[in-house]
Design an enzyme around this catalytic site. Structure first.
Site, mmCIF file in Angstrom:
data_model
loop_
_atom_site.group_PDB
_atom_site.id
_atom_site.type_symbol
_atom_site.label_atom_id
_atom_site.label_comp_id
_atom_site.label_asym_id
_atom_site.label_seq_id
_atom_site.Cartn_x
_atom_site.Cartn_y
_atom_site.Cartn_z
ATOM 1 N N PHE A 146 0.887 -1.298 -0.008
ATOM 2 C CA PHE A 146 0.072 -0.117 0.112
ATOM 3 C C PHE A 146 0.885 1.354 0.045
ATOM 4 C CE2 PHE A 146 -4.181 -1.246 0.852
ATOM 5 C CZ PHE A 146 -4.348 -2.442 1.119
ATOM 6 N N VAL A 155 -0.201 5.176 0.065
ATOM 7 C CA VAL A 155 -1.244 6.275 0.198
ATOM 8 C C VAL A 155 -0.583 7.615 0.710
ATOM 9 C CG1 VAL A 155 -3.322 6.453 1.246
ATOM 10 C CG2 VAL A 155 -2.584 4.343 0.508
ATOM 11 N N VAL A 190 5.428 -0.420 2.955
ATOM 12 C CA VAL A 190 6.085 0.392 1.752
ATOM 13 C C VAL A 190 7.386 1.052 2.400
ATOM 14 C CG1 VAL A 190 4.986 2.324 1.680
ATOM 15 C CG2 VAL A 190 5.822 1.371 -0.555
ATOM 16 N N GLU A 193 -1.324 -4.856 13.442
ATOM 17 C CA GLU A 193 -0.278 -5.691 14.142
ATOM 18 C C GLU A 193 -0.986 -6.627 15.314
ATOM 19 O OE1 GLU A 193 4.028 -4.851 13.853
ATOM 20 O OE2 GLU A 193 3.716 -4.357 15.798
ATOM 21 N N LYS A 238 11.996 7.317 8.763
ATOM 22 C CA LYS A 238 10.574 7.579 8.832
ATOM 23 C C LYS A 238 10.888 9.226 9.208
ATOM 24 C CE LYS A 238 6.931 5.219 9.449
ATOM 25 N NZ LYS A 238 6.934 3.883 9.978
ATOM 26 N N TYR A 279 8.511 11.423 10.641
ATOM 27 C CA TYR A 279 6.994 11.802 10.997
ATOM 28 C C TYR A 279 6.661 13.123 10.892
ATOM 29 C CZ TYR A 279 7.574 7.325 13.139
ATOM 30 O OH TYR A 279 7.758 5.861 13.430
ATOM 31 N N LEU A 295 7.179 15.028 8.251
ATOM 32 C CA LEU A 295 6.701 15.035 6.972
ATOM 33 C C LEU A 295 5.531 14.144 6.576
ATOM 34 C CD1 LEU A 295 10.147 15.428 4.703
ATOM 35 C CD2 LEU A 295 8.160 16.959 4.767
HETATM 36 C C1 2GW Z 1 0.556 5.192 8.638
HETATM 37 C C2 2GW Z 1 0.612 5.860 9.796
HETATM 38 C C3 2GW Z 1 0.652 7.334 9.799
HETATM 39 C C4 2GW Z 1 0.674 8.105 8.862
HETATM 40 C C5 2GW Z 1 0.369 7.543 7.427
HETATM 41 C C6 2GW Z 1 0.379 6.187 7.399
HETATM 42 C C7 2GW Z 1 0.405 5.785 5.955
HETATM 43 C C8 2GW Z 1 0.871 4.307 5.798
HETATM 44 C C9 2GW Z 1 0.090 6.275 4.987
HETATM 45 O O1 2GW Z 1 -0.438 7.520 4.837
HETATM 46 N N1 2GW Z 1 0.167 5.814 3.704
HETATM 47 C C10 2GW Z 1 0.348 4.533 3.679
HETATM 48 O O2 2GW Z 1 0.385 3.840 2.618
HETATM 49 N N2 2GW Z 1 0.472 3.764 4.770
HETATM 50 C C11 2GW Z 1 0.781 2.233 4.446
HETATM 51 O O3 2GW Z 1 0.652 1.734 5.742
HETATM 52 C C12 2GW Z 1 2.369 2.104 4.167
HETATM 53 O O4 2GW Z 1 2.389 0.825 3.228
HETATM 54 C C13 2GW Z 1 3.045 1.822 5.452
HETATM 55 O O5 2GW Z 1 4.298 1.094 5.265
HETATM 56 C C14 2GW Z 1 1.748 0.885 6.247
HETATM 57 C C15 2GW Z 1 2.199 0.931 7.563
HETATM 58 O O6 2GW Z 1 2.181 2.319 8.266
HETATM 59 P P1 2GW Z 1 3.457 2.398 8.863
HETATM 60 O O7 2GW Z 1 4.711 1.966 8.005
HETATM 61 O O8 2GW Z 1 3.798 4.118 8.997
HETATM 62 O O9 2GW Z 1 3.415 1.949 10.000
HETATM 63 P P2 2GW Z 1 4.733 1.431 10.989
HETATM 64 O O10 2GW Z 1 5.992 1.453 10.471
HETATM 65 O O11 2GW Z 1 4.842 2.104 12.552
HETATM 66 O O12 2GW Z 1 4.283 -0.175 11.073
HETATM 67 C C16 2GW Z 1 3.838 -1.236 12.049
HETATM 68 O O13 2GW Z 1 2.531 -0.727 12.654
HETATM 69 C C17 2GW Z 1 1.272 -0.366 11.669
HETATM 70 C C18 2GW Z 1 0.215 -0.322 12.669
HETATM 71 O O14 2GW Z 1 0.415 0.823 13.620
HETATM 72 C C19 2GW Z 1 1.245 -1.814 10.725
HETATM 73 O O15 2GW Z 1 0.769 -2.913 11.604
HETATM 74 C C20 2GW Z 1 2.663 -2.005 10.254
HETATM 75 O O16 2GW Z 1 2.343 -3.109 9.535
HETATM 76 C C21 2GW Z 1 3.525 -2.273 11.176
HETATM 77 O O17 2GW Z 1 4.697 -2.243 10.445
HETATM 78 MN MN MN Z 2 6.340 0.559 8.272
#
Ligand code: 2GW
Ligand code: MN
Length: 298
Positions: free
Chosen positions: A65, A67, A157, A248, A290, A292, A294
């Site tokens: 994903f 987005v 992603v 998660e 990351k 945050y 931005l």
């Molecule tokens: C997510 C959180 C805050 C702001 C934006 C987003 C966001 C996530 C977004 O704006 N657009 C988007 O495409 N995503 C997708 O969701 C993208 O694939 C991203 O890698 C995924 C998970 O968000 P992420 O990577 O910011 O979360 P993490 O790295 O803190 O991941 C762990 O915890 C998450 C739940 O809070 C999920 O379980 C994730 O799979 C975990 O690795």
């Molecule tokens: Mn992630």
């Protein structure tokens, strides 16, 4: 329902490709107490795997994903690295879920690789972006992906492939050990502790803490995983509870109830800002940086 199923073929036996003999750096971390292999560098025989899958080829899907700003910042480099290192010499289909076609980066793909792009709606809260993934993934697997691939991975992603990520990772249901918690006893990991959440795991229970940034398996199994998690997330929403680590937490509950058939070592999803201990040899996938500020505050 009938999923595209693996052909009639001799099973690849664990003892043929996996070395379960423990050495000092891994302690007793190569096989779980339910006999699932934990895959580390040096535990698998690449040529045995390559020979087997040359004889009985498979297609592997990778769902991701991207987005909002994640599409702008992460998707291009994620895909370029995946093209280079993910399932080299195998047929791969990348499934990209995004909210704006016009921001799709141009990627030169190698032979045997293709991509399919789907548009999804932008969620209102950021917590919903990651949680809605379970539902969207299950719908896409059910509608088409299960007829297109044998195995499928779902990944965050915000990551980069750094070394070959190959056939040793394929299995019925595959879970990823979390970099921060893999040495910790289950009593100390951040499972959901609120009894009113579907993701609740009681103190002292649980096997490992899995990272939702990587999970996979056969299309049939990943359909089950994502369907169950989506159902649990919806139930929680109805009851106005949200699990501490969102999707998660639910994935951890699912893998507690239905133990994975294969586990990947933290080398398959490593955080470079952690100190590398001797058990971390070849890192295959790393967390991307990351910002945050931005990414989220807008
Ligand atoms: C997510 C959180 C805050 C702001 C934006 C987003 C966001 C996530 C977004 O704006 N657009 C988007 O495409 N995503 C997708 O969701 C993208 O694939 C991203 O890698 C995924 C998970 O968000 P992420 O990577 O910011 O979360 P993490 O790295 O803190 O991941 C762990 O915890 C998450 C739940 O809070 C999920 O379980 C994730 O799979 C975990 O690795
Ligand atoms: Mn992630």
């Amino acid at each position: 329902y009938q999923c595209w199923s693996l052909k009639d073929q001799p099973e690849l036996r664990l003892s043929d490709w996996f070395n379960a003999t423990t050495d000092s750096t891994h302690m007793d971390m190569r096989v779980t107490n339910w006999s699932a292999p934990i895959v580390w560098t040096d535990t698998y025989n690449e040529s045995v795997l390559a020979d087997y899958y040359t004889k009985y080829p498979v297609t592997v899907g990778l769902i991701v994903f991207a987005v909002g700003r994640y599409l702008l910042y992460y998707l291009g480099r994620f895909l370029e690295s995946a093209n280079r290192f993910f399932m080299v010499n195998q047929k791969v289909i990348f499934y990209i879920m995004l909210d704006d076609f016009s921001h799709m980066p141009w990627i030169d793909l190698d032979r045997h690789r293709t991509l399919k792009i789907f548009k999804i709606k932008q969620a209102r809260r950021w917590q919903d972006v990651s949680m809605i993934r379970m539902k969207v993934i299950s719908e896409h697997i059910e509608e088409h992906i299960r007829r297109e691939v044998d195995y499928v991975f779902c990944m965050d992603v915000d990551q980069l492939f750094k070394a070959e990520y190959g056939l040793e990772t394929l299995g019925d249901s595959v879970a990823q050990l979390h970099t921060y918690w893999y040495k910790e006893s289950p009593g100390k990991v951040p499972y959901e502790r609120n009894e009113s959440s579907e993701a609740y795991i009681a103190a002292g229970e649980g096997d490992f803490y899995y990272h939702a940034a990587v999970f996979g398996g056969t299309a049939t199994q990943v359909l089950r995983i994502t369907k169950e998690c989506a159902k649990a997330i919806m139930k929680d929403k109805k009851n106005n509870v949200e699990a501490v680590w969102h999707d998660e937490s639910h994935l951890n509950k699912y893998f507690f109830l239905h133990r994975p058939s294969k586990i990947l070592s933290p080398e398959y999803c490593w955080d470079l800002s952690q100190n590398k201990t001797p058990d971390i040899k070849t890192v295959k996938l790393v967390w991307n940086f990351k910002n945050y500020e931005l990414l989220r505050n807008h």
